[in-house]
Every structure is written in C-alpha cells, then in structure tokens.
Write an enzyme that holds these catalytic residues in place. Structure first.
Site, PDB file in Angstrom:
ATOM      1  N   GLY A   1       0.777  -1.247   0.000  1.00  0.00           N
ATOM      2  CA  GLY A   1       0.000   0.000   0.000  1.00  0.00           C
ATOM      3  C   GLY A   1       0.801   1.285   0.000  1.00  0.00           C
TER       4      GLY A   1
ATOM      5  N   ASP B   1       0.184   3.248   4.286  1.00  0.00           N
ATOM      6  CA  ASP B   1      -0.899   3.941   3.584  1.00  0.00           C
ATOM      7  C   ASP B   1      -1.982   4.439   4.529  1.00  0.00           C
ATOM      8  OD1 ASP B   1      -1.765   1.360   4.213  1.00  0.00           O
ATOM      9  OD2 ASP B   1      -2.295   0.815   2.156  1.00  0.00           O
TER      10      ASP B   1
ATOM     11  N   ASP C   1      -5.543   2.208  10.542  1.00  0.00           N
ATOM     12  CA  ASP C   1      -6.943   1.832  10.774  1.00  0.00           C
ATOM     13  C   ASP C   1      -7.050   1.375  12.232  1.00  0.00           C
ATOM     14  OD1 ASP C   1      -9.594   1.042  10.353  1.00  0.00           O
ATOM     15  OD2 ASP C   1      -9.066  -0.839   9.408  1.00  0.00           O
ATOM     16  N   THR C   2      -6.923   0.072  12.516  1.00  0.00           N
ATOM     17  CA  THR C   2      -6.912  -0.350  13.922  1.00  0.00           C
ATOM     18  C   THR C   2      -5.569   0.001  14.584  1.00  0.00           C
ATOM     19  OG1 THR C   2      -5.974  -2.531  13.487  1.00  0.00           O
ATOM     20  CG2 THR C   2      -8.373  -2.332  13.363  1.00  0.00           C
ATOM     21  N   GLY C   3      -4.538   0.225  13.761  1.00  0.00           N
ATOM     22  CA  GLY C   3      -3.214   0.537  14.293  1.00  0.00           C
ATOM     23  C   GLY C   3      -2.389  -0.706  14.606  1.00  0.00           C
TER      24      GLY C   3
ATOM     25  N   THR D   1      -1.141  -3.040  12.627  1.00  0.00           N
ATOM     26  CA  THR D   1       0.004  -3.215  11.727  1.00  0.00           C
ATOM     27  C   THR D   1       1.159  -2.317  12.177  1.00  0.00           C
ATOM     28  OG1 THR D   1      -1.527  -3.632   9.894  1.00  0.00           O
ATOM     29  CG2 THR D   1       0.744  -3.100   9.317  1.00  0.00           C
TER      30      THR D   1
ATOM     31  N   LYS E   1      -7.859   6.680   9.894  1.00  0.00           N
ATOM     32  CA  LYS E   1      -9.303   6.472   9.889  1.00  0.00           C
ATOM     33  C   LYS E   1      -9.835   6.777  11.289  1.00  0.00           C
ATOM     34  CE  LYS E   1     -10.666   2.986   7.065  1.00  0.00           C
ATOM     35  NZ  LYS E   1     -11.228   1.666   6.674  1.00  0.00           N
TER      36      LYS E   1
ATOM     37  N   ASP F   1      -5.898  -0.691  -1.753  1.00  0.00           N
ATOM     38  CA  ASP F   1      -6.608  -1.646  -2.614  1.00  0.00           C
ATOM     39  C   ASP F   1      -7.903  -2.142  -2.013  1.00  0.00           C
ATOM     40  OD1 ASP F   1      -5.255  -3.311  -0.578  1.00  0.00           O
ATOM     41  OD2 ASP F   1      -6.053  -4.971  -1.763  1.00  0.00           O
TER      42      ASP F   1
HETATM   43  P1  IMP Z   1      -4.553  -1.720  10.660  1.00  0.00           P
HETATM   44  O1  IMP Z   1      -3.551  -2.745  11.088  1.00  0.00           O
HETATM   45  O2  IMP Z   1      -5.946  -2.087  11.063  1.00  0.00           O
HETATM   46  O3  IMP Z   1      -4.206  -0.308  11.057  1.00  0.00           O
HETATM   47  O4  IMP Z   1      -4.649  -1.796   9.092  1.00  0.00           O
HETATM   48  C1  IMP Z   1      -3.705  -1.326   8.314  1.00  0.00           C
HETATM   49  C2  IMP Z   1      -3.769  -1.964   6.942  1.00  0.00           C
HETATM   50  O5  IMP Z   1      -5.084  -2.406   6.588  1.00  0.00           O
HETATM   51  C3  IMP Z   1      -3.409  -0.916   5.947  1.00  0.00           C
HETATM   52  O6  IMP Z   1      -2.022  -0.932   5.711  1.00  0.00           O
HETATM   53  C4  IMP Z   1      -4.212  -1.333   4.734  1.00  0.00           C
HETATM   54  O7  IMP Z   1      -3.470  -2.266   3.989  1.00  0.00           O
HETATM   55  C5  IMP Z   1      -5.413  -2.025   5.279  1.00  0.00           C
HETATM   56  N1  IMP Z   1      -6.603  -1.133   5.309  1.00  0.00           N
HETATM   57  C6  IMP Z   1      -7.203  -0.604   6.390  1.00  0.00           C
HETATM   58  N2  IMP Z   1      -8.258   0.164   6.046  1.00  0.00           N
HETATM   59  C7  IMP Z   1      -8.292   0.146   4.700  1.00  0.00           C
HETATM   60  C8  IMP Z   1      -9.160   0.781   3.720  1.00  0.00           C
HETATM   61  O8  IMP Z   1     -10.106   1.549   4.009  1.00  0.00           O
HETATM   62  N3  IMP Z   1      -8.875   0.509   2.425  1.00  0.00           N
HETATM   63  C9  IMP Z   1      -7.863  -0.309   2.028  1.00  0.00           C
HETATM   64  N4  IMP Z   1      -7.030  -0.895   2.906  1.00  0.00           N
HETATM   65  C10 IMP Z   1      -7.246  -0.688   4.233  1.00  0.00           C
HETATM   66 MG    MG Z   2      -1.273  -2.099   3.852  1.00  0.00          MG
END
Ligand code: IMP
Ligand code: MG
Length: 172
Positions: free
Chosen positions: A38, A94, A97-99, A101, A125, A153
């Site tokens: 991403g 990119d 979201d939940t943080g 990653t 987000k 994506d």
């Molecule tokens: P987290 O670990 O929940 O913060 O998610 C992070 C990863 O989820 C990002 O690097 C994206 O690859 C994917 N992701 C989270 N939300 C979206 C979205 O709205 N569109 C596309 N990919 C997302």
């Molecule tokens: Mg990603």
C-alpha cells in the site's frame, strides 16, 4: 465510488510533509521503510519531497483481507529489511486503521536497535484505533469508510488510482 481526496490535494500535502521531515532529519542517518504494498505511491512521492539524503527499504505486512474489508491474521515479513542499527527509521504506511500493523512494525523495527523510530500514515481512519500508539505524522484524517486508490486496494484492485476514493457498501 466517491472521490474523497483529489490528486492535487495529496500532492500539496505530501510536499509540505516532505519539507517538515527534511528539517527534522537534516544531518541524520535516515532510513525510510515502506510497508508493502500500500505504501508504493505515497512513498514514491514522499521520498522525492524529502530533500536530505536517506536510504529506502521495505517490509511486507498483510492482514489477508482478500475480498473483505475486515482485518484478518496479521503477517509481517521482515526478510527485505535493510540494516537499520544506529539509524533513524521512518515507517511509511498507507492507512492507520486499527493501528495493529503499525504497532507490530514499530516493535519489529525497535528490536533492530535503530537510533529512533517514527511513523507516518497517509490516512488516519477516525474512531478505529485499538492501540495506544498514534502515527507521528499523517496527511489526512478520514471518516470510517473503506478507501481505495493512491496505493490502497480492494481485493488488490484500484491501487494505481492517483486520488483516494471511498467505496460504498453496495460496491463491496
Ligand atoms: P490496521 O492494522 O488495522 O491499522 O490496518 C492497516 C492496513 O489495513 C493498511 O495498511 C491497509 O493495507 C489495510 N486497510 C485498512 N483500512 C483500509 C481501507 O479503508 N482501504 C484499504 N485498505 C485498508
Ligand atoms: Mg497495507
């Protein structure tokens, strides 16, 4: 699909973030680490806006979403990471979201004894974080919608779009 952030808005914000980061890292040994896949468009633009010497590396993180919009099992592959010992590390993703990653990547990078670790996300987000950490830098805050484009994506499509769009429930 609805357009959320236009190409010229992204470019302006990336340039100003690049200037800020250039001041912060001037005279330092910086390695920028992009989170595949991403980060690709964002990283390519941001590193060209950082006008101090730096190295570029990548790490792969996937949460195996496939054709869903919900996070699945998080897998981090550090096989491509360059040596960052004693260097300042800036992790580029990119979207925050939940943080989860970002949290996992920060821990993985810290264990390699860098001088510092900071994080930058193109998007945050709103109202989704499940962790203590917040990105040190970001470009835009967005509502809780599923976004695509500029690297992001849906089921591996749409990454190439030069703007950020939102997919509605009916598109998913
Ligand atoms: P987290 O670990 O929940 O913060 O998610 C992070 C990863 O989820 C990002 O690097 C994206 O690859 C994917 N992701 C989270 N939300 C979206 C979205 O709205 N569109 C596309 N990919 C997302
Ligand atoms: Mg990603």
């Amino acid at each position: 699909m609805r357009r959320l952030i236009e190409q010229d808005e992204i470019q302006q914000r990336v340039l100003s973030l690049g200037r800020e980061l250039s001041e912060l890292y001037r005279g330092r040994d910086l390695t920028v680490i992009g989170v595949l896949t991403g980060c690709m468009l964002f990283m390519a633009d941001l590193v060209r806006a950082i006008d101090v010497p730096h190295r570029i590396g990548v790490v792969q993180a996937s949460s195996y979403r496939g054709a869903t919009t919900r996070p699945g099992e998080l897998i981090v592959d550090t096989g491509l990471l360059p040596d960052v010992r004693g260097r300042d590390v800036l992790i580029i993703d990119d979207i925050f979201d939940t943080g989860r990653t970002m949290q996992k990547l920060v821990a993985a990078l810290r264990s390699r004894e860098p001088a510092s670790v900071r994080t930058v996300a193109l998007l945050i987000k709103e109202g989704r974080s499940e962790v203590e950490l917040q990105p040190d830098f970001h470009c835009f805050r967005i509502p809780d919608v599923f976004v695509i484009g500029y690297g992001l994506d849906y089921n591996d499509d749409y990454r190439h779009l030069p703007f950020v769009g939102a997919l509605d429930e009916v598109d998913l």
